[in-house]
Design a protein around this motif. Structure first.
Motif, PDB file in Angstrom:
ATOM      1  N   HIS A 191      -9.938 -17.888  77.291  1.00 28.04           N
ATOM      2  CA  HIS A 191     -10.103 -17.172  78.501  1.00 28.04           C
ATOM      3  C   HIS A 191      -9.430 -18.123  79.643  1.00 28.04           C
ATOM      4  CE1 HIS A 191     -13.734 -19.312  80.046  1.00 28.04           C
ATOM      5  NE2 HIS A 191     -13.886 -19.291  78.530  1.00 28.04           N
ATOM      6  N   TYR A 192      -9.601 -19.447  79.432  1.00 22.91           N
ATOM      7  CA  TYR A 192      -9.117 -20.373  80.505  1.00 22.91           C
ATOM      8  C   TYR A 192      -7.743 -20.453  81.069  1.00 22.91           C
ATOM      9  CZ  TYR A 192      -8.958 -23.677  76.703  1.00 22.91           C
ATOM     10  OH  TYR A 192      -8.590 -24.285  75.454  1.00 22.91           O
ATOM     11  N   VAL A 193      -6.980 -19.896  80.005  1.00 20.95           N
ATOM     12  CA  VAL A 193      -5.442 -19.942  80.214  1.00 20.95           C
ATOM     13  C   VAL A 193      -5.117 -18.356  79.884  1.00 20.95           C
ATOM     14  CG1 VAL A 193      -4.703 -21.987  79.962  1.00 20.95           C
ATOM     15  CG2 VAL A 193      -5.316 -20.840  78.021  1.00 20.95           C
ATOM     16  N   ALA A 194      -5.752 -17.445  80.666  1.00 19.39           N
ATOM     17  CA  ALA A 194      -5.620 -16.011  80.297  1.00 19.39           C
ATOM     18  C   ALA A 194      -4.312 -15.232  80.977  1.00 19.39           C
ATOM     19  CB  ALA A 194      -6.553 -15.207  81.128  1.00 19.39           C
ATOM     20  N   GLN A 195      -3.727 -16.082  81.957  1.00 17.10           N
ATOM     21  CA  GLN A 195      -2.265 -15.649  82.301  1.00 17.10           C
ATOM     22  C   GLN A 195      -1.148 -15.616  81.355  1.00 17.10           C
ATOM     23  OE1 GLN A 195      -3.466 -18.522  83.098  1.00 17.10           O
ATOM     24  NE2 GLN A 195      -1.871 -20.306  83.234  1.00 17.10           N
ATOM     25  N   PRO A 196      -0.385 -14.429  81.347  1.00 16.50           N
ATOM     26  CA  PRO A 196       0.782 -14.383  80.331  1.00 16.50           C
ATOM     27  C   PRO A 196       1.791 -15.244  80.781  1.00 16.50           C
ATOM     28  CG  PRO A 196       0.728 -12.290  81.944  1.00 16.50           C
ATOM     29  CD  PRO A 196      -0.428 -13.256  82.170  1.00 16.50           C
ATOM     30  N   PRO A 197       2.673 -15.615  79.743  1.00 16.84           N
ATOM     31  CA  PRO A 197       2.622 -15.119  78.175  1.00 16.84           C
ATOM     32  C   PRO A 197       1.477 -16.170  77.420  1.00 16.84           C
ATOM     33  CG  PRO A 197       4.512 -16.289  78.305  1.00 16.84           C
ATOM     34  CD  PRO A 197       3.955 -16.344  79.833  1.00 16.84           C
ATOM     35  N   CYS A 198       1.170 -15.781  76.210  1.00 16.90           N
ATOM     36  CA  CYS A 198       0.649 -16.703  75.386  1.00 16.90           C
ATOM     37  C   CYS A 198       1.219 -16.520  73.847  1.00 16.90           C
ATOM     38  CB  CYS A 198      -0.955 -16.212  75.287  1.00 16.90           C
ATOM     39  SG  CYS A 198      -2.017 -17.557  74.180  1.00 16.90           S
ATOM     40  N   PRO A 199       2.262 -17.488  73.824  1.00 14.22           N
ATOM     41  CA  PRO A 199       3.050 -17.480  72.427  1.00 14.22           C
ATOM     42  C   PRO A 199       2.403 -17.535  71.330  1.00 14.22           C
ATOM     43  CG  PRO A 199       3.982 -18.903  73.912  1.00 14.22           C
ATOM     44  CD  PRO A 199       3.068 -18.269  74.886  1.00 14.22           C
ATOM     45  N   LYS A 200       1.383 -18.763  71.375  1.00 11.72           N
ATOM     46  CA  LYS A 200       0.581 -18.915  70.391  1.00 11.72           C
ATOM     47  C   LYS A 200      -0.214 -17.832  69.817  1.00 11.72           C
ATOM     48  CE  LYS A 200      -2.278 -22.555  68.779  1.00 11.72           C
ATOM     49  NZ  LYS A 200      -2.872 -24.066  69.070  1.00 11.72           N
ATOM     50  N   ALA A 201      -0.659 -16.833  70.593  1.00 16.88           N
ATOM     51  CA  ALA A 201      -1.360 -15.906  70.156  1.00 16.88           C
ATOM     52  C   ALA A 201      -0.558 -14.695  69.701  1.00 16.88           C
ATOM     53  CB  ALA A 201      -2.289 -15.205  71.266  1.00 16.88           C
ATOM     54  N   THR A 202       0.803 -14.672  70.159  1.00 17.29           N
ATOM     55  CA  THR A 202       1.838 -13.724  69.681  1.00 17.29           C
ATOM     56  C   THR A 202       1.995 -14.170  68.227  1.00 17.29           C
ATOM     57  OG1 THR A 202       2.605 -13.130  71.810  1.00 17.29           O
ATOM     58  CG2 THR A 202       4.177 -12.598  69.960  1.00 17.29           C
ATOM     59  N   LEU A 203       2.240 -15.333  68.208  1.00 17.69           N
ATOM     60  CA  LEU A 203       2.769 -16.104  66.890  1.00 17.69           C
ATOM     61  C   LEU A 203       1.563 -15.755  65.825  1.00 17.69           C
ATOM     62  CD1 LEU A 203       5.334 -17.441  65.944  1.00 17.69           C
ATOM     63  CD2 LEU A 203       4.012 -19.667  66.318  1.00 17.69           C
ATOM     64  N   ALA A 204       0.245 -15.885  66.087  1.00 13.02           N
ATOM     65  CA  ALA A 204      -0.819 -15.498  65.185  1.00 13.02           C
ATOM     66  C   ALA A 204      -0.639 -14.169  64.793  1.00 13.02           C
ATOM     67  CB  ALA A 204      -2.121 -15.948  65.801  1.00 13.02           C
ATOM     68  N   LEU A 205      -0.495 -13.173  65.661  1.00  7.87           N
ATOM     69  CA  LEU A 205      -0.570 -11.899  65.262  1.00  7.87           C
ATOM     70  C   LEU A 205       0.535 -11.547  64.302  1.00  7.87           C
ATOM     71  CD1 LEU A 205      -1.470 -10.131  68.690  1.00  7.87           C
ATOM     72  CD2 LEU A 205      -2.817 -10.063  66.516  1.00  7.87           C
ATOM     73  N   ILE A 206       1.642 -12.204  64.487  1.00  9.55           N
ATOM     74  CA  ILE A 206       2.861 -12.050  63.378  1.00  9.55           C
ATOM     75  C   ILE A 206       2.475 -12.643  62.296  1.00  9.55           C
ATOM     76  CG2 ILE A 206       5.376 -12.694  63.349  1.00  9.55           C
ATOM     77  CD1 ILE A 206       5.967 -12.571  66.240  1.00  9.55           C
ATOM     78  N   GLY A 207       1.881 -13.578  62.234  1.00  9.03           N
ATOM     79  CA  GLY A 207       1.455 -14.043  60.831  1.00  9.03           C
ATOM     80  C   GLY A 207       0.645 -13.179  60.166  1.00  9.03           C
ATOM     81  N   VAL A 208      -0.297 -12.647  60.682  1.00  4.89           N
ATOM     82  CA  VAL A 208      -1.075 -11.532  59.845  1.00  4.89           C
ATOM     83  C   VAL A 208      -0.256 -10.378  59.497  1.00  4.89           C
ATOM     84  CG1 VAL A 208      -3.512 -12.249  60.668  1.00  4.89           C
ATOM     85  CG2 VAL A 208      -2.269 -10.620  62.004  1.00  4.89           C
ATOM     86  N   LEU A 209       0.714 -10.024  60.473  1.00  7.36           N
ATOM     87  CA  LEU A 209       1.590  -8.745  60.075  1.00  7.36           C
ATOM     88  C   LEU A 209       2.395  -9.305  58.709  1.00  7.36           C
ATOM     89  CD1 LEU A 209       2.848  -7.274  63.374  1.00  7.36           C
ATOM     90  CD2 LEU A 209       1.572  -6.195  61.774  1.00  7.36           C
ATOM     91  N   GLU A 210       2.867 -10.442  58.786  1.00  3.18           N
ATOM     92  CA  GLU A 210       3.341 -10.907  57.483  1.00  3.18           C
ATOM     93  C   GLU A 210       2.841 -10.884  56.188  1.00  3.18           C
ATOM     94  OE1 GLU A 210       6.557 -14.461  58.943  1.00  3.18           O
ATOM     95  OE2 GLU A 210       4.571 -15.106  58.986  1.00  3.18           O
ATOM     96  N   ASP A 211       1.527 -11.099  56.308  1.00  4.06           N
ATOM     97  CA  ASP A 211       0.609 -10.834  55.221  1.00  4.06           C
ATOM     98  C   ASP A 211       0.334  -9.416  54.607  1.00  4.06           C
ATOM     99  OD1 ASP A 211       0.124 -13.645  55.280  1.00  4.06           O
ATOM    100  OD2 ASP A 211      -1.927 -13.655  56.427  1.00  4.06           O
ATOM    101  N   LEU A 212       0.364  -8.752  55.896  1.00  2.00           N
ATOM    102  CA  LEU A 212       0.127  -7.223  55.668  1.00  2.00           C
ATOM    103  C   LEU A 212       1.287  -6.769  54.755  1.00  2.00           C
ATOM    104  CD1 LEU A 212      -1.405  -4.436  55.798  1.00  2.00           C
ATOM    105  CD2 LEU A 212      -0.184  -4.308  58.095  1.00  2.00           C
TER     106      LEU A 212
END
Length: 282
Positions: A191-212
């Motif tokens: 929350h202390y770096v809330a301004q976009p973008p956040c590529p690390k969070a985007t990458l984390a979501l892509i990781g779970v999509l790969e699992d799915l």
């Protein structure tokens, strides 16, 4: 109703949806669908009529110049695209939009009807929220699913959250009421770096999509962007002792509560993704 281009022959398509707004801290979720549209060369086949669902004083249309040099207005909307990833044994329906300002139930019904017309068999929604997560650790991703077999296979839990929700929550509820299998993934953005973008969070979501999806997704510049983002936040913390102390406290709390076996499972999943990506490049 949403008018869809004539699309035939989609194979067991899965729907992946994300929306700007309340559900999309640091644009992390919508950036996933933007990335998938690029790397999978998705084709837009339909769009929601914005007149029925958006307040143009809240989400204003944009004026710009097209490739022919003509001035044109782009209206806020939600678009539907289809893609046939080369390494996936099924097609994908991508939904990329903005959280509507009104008539949410009608919006949801029209969107799901359009996905049904395209043969969508599973709906995956993506979101991102602000949380007490240290930027120096892996971005946590929580997930829920409507079907017991999905919960078991993906090692998910039923959500216990109570409180305000956004269009992602409404869409998940509609899927449950219509007996449409669905999965929802949420990334916890520091929350202390809330301004976009956040590529690390985007990458984390892509990781779970790969699992799915049980496939590897081309990452392009995202890994380097994520490392650059983390270095930038490191520099910010070095310049502000209060932020540095706060990050250290978050790290200690995270490291204390995270069980060793959970960390081991995360490392194993990441290694499996790495091997699959290497196999795809071979």
């Amino acid at each position: 109703m949403i008018e869809i281009d004539d699309v035939t022959g989609l194979v067991n398509p899965v729907v992946i949806a994300a929306f700007e707004g309340w559900n999309d801290a640091a644009d992390a979720a919508s950036s996933v669908v933007d990335h998938l549209m690029r790397v999978w060369e998705a084709q837009v086949v339909g769009a929601v009529d914005p007149e029925d669902f958006y307040d143009f004083q809240v989400n204003r249309p944009a004026v710009g110049t097209d490739e022919r040099g003509h001035r044109r207005i782009t209206w806020p909307s939600t678009r539907i695209a289809v893609a046939s990833p080369p390494d996936l044994q099924r097609d994908v329906i991508l939904v990329r939009g903005i959280e509507p300002n009104m008539r949410w139930r009608q919006f949801t019904a029209e969107l799901l009807a359009a996905c049904d017309d395209l043969g969508g068999e599973l709906v995956v929604t993506l979101g991102a929220l602000l949380a007490d997560s240290p930027h120096t650790r892996p971005i946590p991703v929580s997930g829920t699913a409507s079907e017991p077999d999905l919960v078991d296979r993906l090692k998910l839990e039923q959500s216990t959250y109570e409180g305000p929700t956004g269009i992602v929550g409404v869409l998940q509820d509609a899927c449950a009421r219509l007996d449409i299998p669905s999965v929802s993934y949420w990334a916890a953005v520091p929350h202390y770096v809330a301004q976009p973008p956040c590529p690390k969070a985007t990458l984390a979501l892509i990781g779970v999509l790969e699992d799915l999806l049980e496939t590897s997704i081309p990452l392009g510049d995202l890994p380097e962007d994520a490392r650059a983002w983390e270095r930038g936040v490191d520099e910010l913390a070095e310049e502000d002792e209060d932020i540095a102390d706060y990050v250290r406290a978050l790290e200690e709390a995270r490291d204390t509560t995270e069980l060793p076996e959970a960390s081991g499972e995360a490392i194993a999943r990441e290694f499996e993704r790495y091997l699959k990506r290497k196999e795809g490049e071979a």
